[in-house]
Design an enzyme around this catalytic site. Structure first.
Site, PDB file in Angstrom:
ATOM      1  N   TYR A 119       0.863  -1.194   0.000  1.00 14.87           N
ATOM      2  CA  TYR A 119       0.000   0.000   0.000  1.00 14.87           C
ATOM      3  C   TYR A 119       0.892   1.234   0.000  1.00 14.87           C
ATOM      4  CZ  TYR A 119      -3.347   3.461   1.671  1.00 14.87           C
ATOM      5  OH  TYR A 119      -4.134   4.585   1.797  1.00 14.87           O
ATOM      6  N   GLU A 207      -3.565   7.373  -3.905  1.00 14.65           N
ATOM      7  CA  GLU A 207      -3.522   6.098  -3.189  1.00 14.65           C
ATOM      8  C   GLU A 207      -3.267   4.978  -4.191  1.00 14.65           C
ATOM      9  OE1 GLU A 207      -6.275   4.540   0.329  1.00 14.65           O
ATOM     10  OE2 GLU A 207      -7.183   4.230  -1.626  1.00 14.65           O
TER      11      GLU A 207
END
Ligand code: GDP
Ligand code: MN
Length: 400
Positions: A119, A207
């Site tokens: 991530y 993101e």
């Protein structure tokens, strides 16, 4: 403003971030040639991805019952058959709410052989007023859950905006992902590219979930396999190319109409429409409606210096919501001239033939003239002396 995954990856690629070969498709006819092109490029499989402004697509379900908004196809036939299930159909994910979103664009991409999912995000920390770059080894999952259950698995670097992200910070984050050898440099380069995208495009959020360690021709490399970008609307004027990425299909029609008149409108579920100047006052108005037992139908900030035209447009917009049973106008004239609002209200009520109860509370700059305009207009409206008084009156009027 939000943009689609494929657009986010186009921006990221411009800043040197590795993404897979990909082709967006808006119609079914485009899918087979796109899949064939990707397969001919040497990729053994093609991933077919629904493009909507919401995450959780992989685990989402179509209203038709079809499972998954992200599918891996072994050949062009299979890609077409997935596309048939997705295009034009409504996908419900954890982020869309029960209504789901209609898929109007697909992204076909070379399917990567994933070895690990990470991530990576760049966001703004309101406490330090600085950008923060965040990574986690727990990619591909719900990051909120990681933050709650295993916060130690999220590693952050705060960036000094005057100097930008330093290479050592990027290497630190790459190492925190457990990358070794050459992959540390590759990871650092990718992280710096993502930071540069965030900085130069004026994003509120970038993101990448998942950022992947993938195997290409027997060699390990890093790649952004998903991309979410939210732009800061106040900086959009600086980015003509990004403005063109706006997809009106993904926005509520009334909110689009409102944005044409520079009104900040957000539809809600209640029955009392509010027309207010200033975001803080708009929130306080919603609170006080709730306090007296009502439910706001919207958030609407007409801004500090609204014109008669904007007030009229605002009325028309709130009246298009069939749930609205009454209207509360709450204006504090600071920059705003109360008489401008009053004139706008009179014009709007006449133009729309308003039948619903209308409660008006005006205070501040040129309020006497504003009240006079309303009184002399011959309209039946209820005046409120204070916010509390006006809120109680509108809740009562709607209740009846
Ligand atoms: P999201 O569910 O909306 O976040 O959509 P993603 O783009 O993140 O896709 C969901 C999942 O599909 C990812 O976490 C991956 O596990 C998988 N996925 C996406 N792209 C690829 C790919 O190119 N190859 C493989 N093998 N899996 C992929
Ligand atoms: Mn994702």
């Amino acid at each position: 403003m939000n943009i689609h995954e494929y657009q986010a990856k186009q921006l990221l690629a411009q800043y040197g971030v590795a993404v897979s070969v990909e082709i967006p498709c808006k119609s079914l006819e485009e899918v087979r040639p796109a899949a064939e092109k990707i397969l001919a490029g040497g990729s053994p499989k093609v991933v077919v991805k629904s493009q909507i402004h919401a995450g959780g697509r992989g685990k989402g379900t179509f209203k038709s019952g079809f499972q998954g908004g992200v599918k891996i196809a072994a050949n062009a036939d299979e890609a077409v058959s997935f596309a048939q299930q997705m295009l034009g159909n409504v996908l419900v994910t954890k982020q869309t709410g029960p209504d789901g979103r209609k898929v109007q664009t697909l992204l076909l991409a070379a399917a990567a052989k994933i070895k690990k999912e990470f991530y990576l995000a760049v966001l703004l920390d309101r406490v330090t007023s600085r950008p923060v770059v965040m990574v986690s080894t727990e990619g591909g999952m719900d990051i909120e859950e990681v933050a709650e259950k295993t916060p130690e698995k999220i590693v952050k670097e705060t960036i000094d905006p005057a100097v930008g992200m330093m290479p050592y910070q990027a290497r630190k984050l790459a190492a925190a992902l457990g990358l070794k050898g050459d992959l540390i440099a590759a990871g650092a380069k990718l992280i710096l590219g993502v930071y540069k995208t965030a900085w130069e495009c004026d994003t509120a959020l970038v993101e990448i979930n998942p950022l992947c360690l993938v195997e290409v021709d027997g060699k390990e490399t890093l790649m952004a396999l998903d991309g979410k970008i939210s732009l800061d609307d106040n900086a959009l004027y600086r980015h003509k190319n990004i403005q063109e990425m706006r997809d009106l299909n993904e926005e509520a029609p009334l909110e689009i109409e409102a944005s044409k008149f520079s009104l900040n409108y957000i539809k809600l579920d209640g029955s009392i429409a509010c027309l207010v100047n200033g975001a803080g006052l708009a929130m306080a108005t919603m609170d006080i409606i709730q306090h007296f037992g009502g439910n706001p139908a919207n958030f609407l900030d007409v801004g500090g210096g609204a014109t008669k035209e904007q007030v009229t447009a605002a009325f028309k917009i709130i009246l298009q919501d069939p749930n609205v049973k009454g209207i509360l106008v709450n204006i504090f004239g600071g920059i705003m001239d109360c008489n401008v609002i009053a004139t706008g209200i009179v014009a709007a009520v006449k133009e729309t033939g308003l039948k619903l109860p209308l409660v008006v509370r005006l205070e501040g700059n040129n309020v006497a003239a504003g009240k006079k305009t309303l009184a002399e207009s011959g309209l039946t409206l209820i005046t409120g002396d204070s916010m509390a008084d006006a809120a109680q009156k509108v809740v009562k009027a709607v209740g009846n």
